[in-house]
Design a protein around this motif. Structure first.
Motif, short mmCIF file in Angstrom:
data_model
loop_
_atom_site.label_atom_id
_atom_site.label_comp_id
_atom_site.label_asym_id
_atom_site.label_seq_id
_atom_site.Cartn_x
_atom_site.Cartn_y
_atom_site.Cartn_z
N LEU A 17 0.82 -1.22 0.00
CA LEU A 17 0.00 0.00 0.00
C LEU A 17 0.86 1.27 0.00
O LEU A 17 0.60 2.20 0.75
CB LEU A 17 -0.95 0.01 1.20
CG LEU A 17 -1.84 -1.21 1.36
CD1 LEU A 17 -2.63 -1.12 2.65
CD2 LEU A 17 -2.79 -1.34 0.19
N MET B 72 0.46 5.58 -3.30
CA MET B 72 -0.94 5.77 -3.70
C MET B 72 -1.13 7.00 -4.59
O MET B 72 -1.85 6.93 -5.58
CB MET B 72 -1.79 6.02 -2.45
CG MET B 72 -1.83 4.86 -1.53
SD MET B 72 -2.94 3.69 -2.25
CE MET B 72 -2.23 2.22 -1.59
N CYS B 73 -0.53 8.11 -4.19
CA CYS B 73 -0.83 9.38 -4.85
C CYS B 73 -0.62 9.27 -6.35
O CYS B 73 -1.53 9.50 -7.14
CB CYS B 73 0.06 10.50 -4.34
SG CYS B 73 0.04 10.69 -2.57
N MET C 67 -2.99 6.81 -8.35
CA MET C 67 -4.33 7.26 -8.68
C MET C 67 -4.32 8.47 -9.59
O MET C 67 -5.19 8.62 -10.44
CB MET C 67 -5.09 7.58 -7.40
CG MET C 67 -5.41 6.35 -6.61
SD MET C 67 -6.50 6.71 -5.26
CE MET C 67 -5.37 7.25 -4.03
N ALA C 68 -3.32 9.33 -9.40
CA ALA C 68 -3.38 10.61 -10.11
C ALA C 68 -3.10 10.47 -11.59
O ALA C 68 -3.75 11.12 -12.40
CB ALA C 68 -2.39 11.59 -9.48
N CYS D 217 6.62 7.12 -1.67
CA CYS D 217 6.95 6.24 -0.53
C CYS D 217 7.61 4.94 -0.99
O CYS D 217 8.37 4.35 -0.24
CB CYS D 217 5.73 5.87 0.26
SG CYS D 217 4.41 7.03 0.26
N PHE E 207 -9.88 6.77 -7.19
CA PHE E 207 -10.11 6.19 -5.87
C PHE E 207 -10.83 4.85 -6.00
O PHE E 207 -10.47 3.86 -5.37
CB PHE E 207 -10.97 7.14 -5.02
CG PHE E 207 -10.23 8.29 -4.43
CD1 PHE E 207 -9.30 8.09 -3.43
CD2 PHE E 207 -10.47 9.58 -4.86
CE1 PHE E 207 -8.62 9.16 -2.87
CE2 PHE E 207 -9.79 10.65 -4.31
CZ PHE E 207 -8.87 10.44 -3.31
#
Lengths: 214, 196
Positions: A21, A24-25, A28-29, A108, A186
């Motif tokens: 996980l 994420m940013c 999705m972006a 990350c 999302f």
């Protein structure tokens, strides 16, 4: 740990996005077209492998108290290089990913792998880990991009294939624009992670010998 | 910058172009520290402070050091070093003055360094050519937008834990993402909001 095992870990069992996980940013972006997805994935793959190698080389020199700062400087150096290279040779990708290229510096996944893997393992294993994790990230990104582009735009390979137009699979009145908007990002990632959790849960249930059909 | 221009930047950053829900910046702390409204508020305040102060310092460094020396290609590295030292400073400050909040934020406090909303806002300031006042306003209001989103999201999640009935596979992260998606759909209603 063997080379092969390390490589496969990143692809599936310990996939950076779906299992750890992380990242994420960006996932999705920018996952709105095949071009963006593959471009971003390959950029991260290159930066991750290079920074893993350098950090593994320096792992005995870097004092543990300031290690995070050192990792960030190494990573940002490679990000700047890739950013400049993309601006010079693939300006279309550079402008369509925009601020998310320099933002790889704070992705990350890269810092996470530096801390969790490269700081403790040999150069060869760290390089393999970088390629495996990078490919795992690219894979997920490509998958989400293809689905979102198909549902939201009705095309495949926009920005790269067929002279940048992409191949139209759905007539232009059908696609739901909502899917390429943030909401779709999302929803797509949430559903994909839910699918992975579903498979994991079924596996543990079957192994426990209590496979009760619901 | 005229007053209306500032107001339009502020409204955009808080609502129509919300950093988390529309621009996808700062998702990790948004999902990670949103289980309780109190902690969410503390995180929001810390991020807002870092974003505003980082905007100020990065603008100054960029305008008076990097641009005169033709070192614009070093922007990302310079910015991230400024942000890292700022976060370190705020961490020491909180530890001394508000130890309760310091413990509640835990690992997420040093992680503000790698929060893409912070690096994102200073990069966007440079990209949009904002002046000093504009940069600080954009940083401050961007942080307020982040705070607003994380508080709404935390209160939604508190209720979700108590009452909602969803498939087992969606437990944890996935249902949080779907909730955030619905929230972002609501924020899309603000798009097109402009002040002339």
């Amino acid at each position: 740990m063997t080379v092969k095992k390390t490589f496969l870990q990143g692809l599936l069992a310990n996939n950076p996005v779906l299992v750890q996980l992380l990242g994420m940013c960006s996932t999705m972006a920018i996952s709105t077209s095949l071009f963006n997805g593959v471009g971003m994935g390959v950029s991260v793959l290159i930066i991750l492998t290079c920074s893993n190698v350098v950090i593994a080389l320096l792992r005995k020199i870097i004092p543990s108290k300031v290690r995070i700062a050192c990792f960030i400087v190494v990573i940002t150096g490679f990000v700047t290089m890739v950013d400049l290279i993309l601006k010079a040779f693939v300006p279309a990708l550079s402008s369509s990913l925009g601020v998310f290229i320099p933002l790889i510096a704070v992705n990350c996944i890269i810092l996470g792998r530096a801390e969790a893997f490269a700081a403790k393992n040999t150069v060869l294993l760290s390089a393999v880990d970088g390629v495996g994790q990078g490919l795992g990230y690219t894979l997920v990104l490509t998958l989400i991009s293809v689905v979102r582009e198909f549902l939201g735009n009705g095309t495949f390979g926009g920005g790269i294939l067929n002279g940048g137009e992409g191949f139209r699979l759905l007539p232009s009145e059908y696609p739901a624009l909502l899917v390429v908007l943030p909401f779709g990002g999302f929803l797509a990632l949430g559903s994909l992670i839910a699918l992975v959790q579903y498979i994991q849960k079924r596996k543990t249930r079957n192994n426990g010998g209590e496979a009760i059909a619901k | 910058m005229s007053f209306s221009a500032i107001l339009s930047v502020a409204l955009g950053a808080i609502l129509a172009e919300n950093f988390v829900l529309v621009k996808f910046l700062g998702i990790c702390p948004f999902v990670g520290v949103s289980k309780k409204v109190d902690t969410a508020l503390g995180m929001g305040a810390a991020v807002t402070a870092v974003m505003a102060i980082a905007s100020l310092f990065c603008w100054l460094i960029n305008a008076y050091v990097l641009v005169p020396l033709n070192l614009e290609f070093m922007q990302t590295i310079a910015y991230i070093l400024i942000i890292a030292s700022l976060v370190q400073f705020i961490e020491m400050f909180l530890q001394k003055v508000m130890p309760g909040l310091y413990l509640a934020l835990g690992i997420y406090l040093p992680l503000i360094t790698t929060n893409c909303a912070v690096l994102g806002v200073v990069l966007l300031n440079t990209q949009n050519d904002y002046n000093l006042l504009g940069s600080v306003i954009y940083g401050l209001t961007g942080g307020l937008g982040f705070t607003l989103a994380i508080i709404i999201f935390a209160s939604l999640r508190e209720r979700l834990d108590l009452t909602a009935d969803y498939p087992e596979a969606f437990e944890g992260f996935p249902i949080a993402l779907v909730t955030a998606g619905l929230l972002s759909l609501a924020f899309m209603g603000f798009s097109g909001l402009k002040i002339n």
